[in-house]
Design an enzyme around this catalytic site. Structure first.
Site, PDB file in Angstrom:
ATOM      1  N   PRO A  23       0.839  -1.206   0.000  1.00 40.58           N
ATOM      2  CA  PRO A  23       0.000   0.000   0.000  1.00 40.58           C
ATOM      3  C   PRO A  23       0.870   1.250   0.000  1.00 40.58           C
ATOM      4  O   PRO A  23       1.832   1.342   0.768  1.00 40.58           O
ATOM      5  CB  PRO A  23      -0.799  -0.120   1.305  1.00 40.58           C
ATOM      6  CG  PRO A  23      -0.003  -1.044   2.163  1.00 40.58           C
ATOM      7  CD  PRO A  23       0.698  -1.988   1.242  1.00 40.58           C
ATOM      8  N   MET A  24       0.551   2.199  -0.879  1.00 37.50           N
ATOM      9  CA  MET A  24       1.313   3.446  -0.971  1.00 37.50           C
ATOM     10  C   MET A  24       0.325   4.599  -1.072  1.00 37.50           C
ATOM     11  O   MET A  24      -0.515   4.616  -1.973  1.00 37.50           O
ATOM     12  CB  MET A  24       2.236   3.429  -2.190  1.00 37.50           C
ATOM     13  CG  MET A  24       3.287   2.321  -2.132  1.00 37.50           C
ATOM     14  SD  MET A  24       4.244   2.169  -3.652  1.00 37.50           S
ATOM     15  CE  MET A  24       3.054   1.389  -4.752  1.00 37.50           C
ATOM     16  N   CYS A 108       2.812   2.845   9.553  1.00 41.89           N
ATOM     17  CA  CYS A 108       3.067   4.206   9.077  1.00 41.89           C
ATOM     18  C   CYS A 108       3.854   4.984  10.138  1.00 41.89           C
ATOM     19  O   CYS A 108       3.388   5.130  11.273  1.00 41.89           O
ATOM     20  CB  CYS A 108       1.762   4.924   8.760  1.00 41.89           C
ATOM     21  SG  CYS A 108       2.021   6.599   8.145  1.00 41.89           S
ATOM     22  N   LYS A 147       0.073  -4.964   8.879  1.00 36.17           N
ATOM     23  CA  LYS A 147       1.413  -4.538   8.464  1.00 36.17           C
ATOM     24  C   LYS A 147       2.074  -3.852   9.647  1.00 36.17           C
ATOM     25  O   LYS A 147       1.492  -2.944  10.245  1.00 36.17           O
ATOM     26  CB  LYS A 147       1.359  -3.581   7.273  1.00 36.17           C
ATOM     27  CG  LYS A 147       2.759  -3.138   6.843  1.00 36.17           C
ATOM     28  CD  LYS A 147       2.749  -2.197   5.658  1.00 36.17           C
ATOM     29  CE  LYS A 147       4.187  -1.807   5.302  1.00 36.17           C
ATOM     30  NZ  LYS A 147       4.251  -0.874   4.150  1.00 36.17           N
ATOM     31  N   HIS A 175       7.700  -4.756   7.826  1.00 39.01           N
ATOM     32  CA  HIS A 175       8.654  -3.786   7.272  1.00 39.01           C
ATOM     33  C   HIS A 175       9.865  -3.783   8.201  1.00 39.01           C
ATOM     34  O   HIS A 175       9.734  -3.471   9.385  1.00 39.01           O
ATOM     35  CB  HIS A 175       8.028  -2.397   7.202  1.00 39.01           C
ATOM     36  CG  HIS A 175       8.871  -1.399   6.477  1.00 39.01           C
ATOM     37  ND1 HIS A 175       8.467  -0.783   5.315  1.00 39.01           N
ATOM     38  CD2 HIS A 175      10.107  -0.921   6.731  1.00 39.01           C
ATOM     39  CE1 HIS A 175       9.415   0.037   4.895  1.00 39.01           C
ATOM     40  NE2 HIS A 175      10.421  -0.029   5.752  1.00 39.01           N
ATOM     41  N   ASN A 208       9.018  -6.636   3.642  1.00 43.30           N
ATOM     42  CA  ASN A 208       8.878  -5.310   3.039  1.00 43.30           C
ATOM     43  C   ASN A 208      10.125  -4.492   3.367  1.00 43.30           C
ATOM     44  O   ASN A 208      10.539  -4.432   4.512  1.00 43.30           O
ATOM     45  CB  ASN A 208       7.621  -4.632   3.602  1.00 43.30           C
ATOM     46  CG  ASN A 208       7.330  -3.294   2.935  1.00 43.30           C
ATOM     47  OD1 ASN A 208       6.870  -2.375   3.580  1.00 43.30           O
ATOM     48  ND2 ASN A 208       7.594  -3.172   1.655  1.00 43.30           N
ATOM     49  N   GLY A 209      10.704  -3.883   2.321  1.00 40.75           N
ATOM     50  CA  GLY A 209      11.877  -3.026   2.527  1.00 40.75           C
ATOM     51  C   GLY A 209      13.081  -3.525   1.755  1.00 40.75           C
ATOM     52  O   GLY A 209      13.367  -4.724   1.705  1.00 40.75           O
TER      53      GLY A 209
END
EC number: 1.3.1.88
Length: 465
Positions: A23-24, A108, A147, A175, A208-209
């Protein structure tokens, strides 16, 4: 049909997806998801949606999820940010028929998430998160996923993941950075944390990352944000930028989205070329229509093709000779970014010393274009006396030597006036008391004589009442 869980959910509903577009915000809209799927993405997320806004605003739901049914855009996971179990579940219930799972954003790290109290800033509130995931797991017809970002300690990260799994999370995206690692302080994601989580839980784990090319994907899968610069990375290709830019613009014409999203994608796709053709960067920032953006992209394509024809048979020169192919942008780390070449000075020092527009940042240059008389010389900035309580600039005529906010609190508490800030608590109170004293006392109605009916005025009064 019973709700699928864990690896069964991943293998059947998500079709064993291993190449995932995360998601972005304002970037993983429908058009970009379709482009990514055409080039190897097996699963996509929506941009992060605000659960509270999604519940109360029908237009927000329509714009972000209900806009149109697109069978090619599956499997799809809808991501929400939330900090209230009931609100999160209400939003998820409204979205569950349009997706394959609901994801709770606990990753986030931005300041807006801190102010809104969501994302990575909930990672220490384990009781709240348990209630949110448990309620969603009980109420929804689709699985709930999460996430997260990691803690500095691997052991605490593992316990965090196990807590979410126990509460009902069916898939975990990890992440590999802490919430403090963002912007110029991003650094490298820790795949060691991700590897430890994967070994400790019995549900699927997405890493993620640090994903910049297909080799990174495979290496990450073995060990455990390049999609925006190269949507074809899952195919192991680095095509010419204009190939994917034109394909994306064609999709946008079929599935419209805000122009700001399109502009942001073109800036990232053409990132390296725009370092060479700076004037077109300014042009791309100014155009106001989709066709205007397409025209700038076409001009960039023509310039690249001219450069290619000139380089045929010649040895490439420069740090990035083939800037026209899709390739990752690697943000300098904090140490790397802080190093200065021998004899070099910081941009701020040059600005202060020379005061010329040549060394101003791009934002300052834009401000100066709008206002040629604007100056950024610190010595010419007006000096303000500070409020005695909070440090903000105080009012020049404030009787308490405070800023307006602090003055209002004190004047209200003490029933005082401050003409400098236009606050007249004492004056208004005195006027109110004087007005009350000037009014005659209200006459109490005379009772009717015993045994006699009320007079005409009494009947009318009853009727009016």
């Amino acid at each position: 049909m019973p709700k699928l869980q864990g690896f069964e959910f991943w293998s059947r509903t998500l079709r064993g997806a291993r190449h995932v577009v995360a998601p972005m915000v304002d970037q993983s809209e429908l058009a970009w998801r379709l482009l990514s799927r055409r080039h190897g993405a097996q699963l996509c997320y929506t941009p992060m949606l605000h659960a509270q806004v999604f519940v109360r605003d029908a237009n927000y739901r329509k714009e972000n999820l209900y806009c149109e049914v697109c069978p090619e855009d599956r499997p799809l996971i809808v991501q929400f940010c939330a900090n209230d179990p009931e609100v999160f579940v209400q939003a998820a219930l409204l979205a569950q028929d349009y997706c394959d799972a609901i994801d709770l954003n606990l990753g986030c790290p931005q300041m807006i998430a801190k102010r809104g109290h969501y994302g990575a800033f909930l990672q220490d509130e384990w009781d709240l998160l348990q209630r949110m995931i448990l309620l969603a797991h009980e109420k929804l017809s689709v699985p709930v996923t999460c996430k997260i970002r990691v803690f500095p300690e691997i052991d605490k990260t593992v316990r965090y993941a196990q807590m979410l799994e126990k509460a009902g999370c069916q898939l975990l995206t990890v992440h590999g950075r802490t919430k403090e690692q963002k912007g110029p302080l991003s650094g490298a994601a820790s795949w060691e944390h991700i590897k430890a989580v994967r070994k400790a839980v019995a549900i699927p784990v997405f890493a993620n990352g640090n994903i910049q090319c297909l080799q990174d994907v495979e290496r990450c899968l073995r060990d455990t944000e390049g999609n925006l610069h190269n949507p074809a990375l899952f195919e192991g290709r680095s095509p010419a930028v204009w190939e994917l830019a034109e394909e994306y613009l064609d999709i946008v014409r079929e599935h419209p989205c805000p122009l700001s999203y399109v502009r942001a994608h073109l800036f990232k796709l053409w990132h390296h070329t725009l370092q060479v053709h700076q004037e077109l960067r300014e042009e791309l920032a100014k155009v106001k229509t989709l066709e205007g953006i397409a025209a700038v992209s076409q001009e960039l394509k023509l310039r690249c093709q001219e450069e290619i024809s000139r380089q045929e048979g010649a040895k490439p020169t420069g740090d990035l000779p083939f800037h026209w192919i899709c390739q990752p942008y690697i943000r300098p780390g904090p140490r790397e970014g802080s190093k200065e070449k021998a004899g070099a000075r910081s941009k701020r020092a040059l600005e202060e010393e020379e005061g010329g527009t040549e060394v101003l940042s791009k934002n300052k240059q834009k401000k100066q274009l709008r206002n040629p008389h604007k100056t950024f010389d610190p010595s010419l900035k007006p000096k303000y006396a500070k409020c005695d309580q909070c440090g903000n600039p105080k009012g020049n005529r404030c009787v308490f030597s405070l800023c307006r906010g602090c003055c209002k609190k004190r004047a209200s508490k003490e029933t005082a006036d401050c003409p400098g800030h236009g606050l007249l608590f004492k004056t208004k109170l005195e006027k109110s008391l004087a007005w009350k004293e000037a009014q005659p006392e209200l006459q109490e109605p005379q009772p009717a004589a015993p045994g006699t009916p009320g007079g005409f005025s009494e009947v009318m009064g009853s009727a009016l009442a």
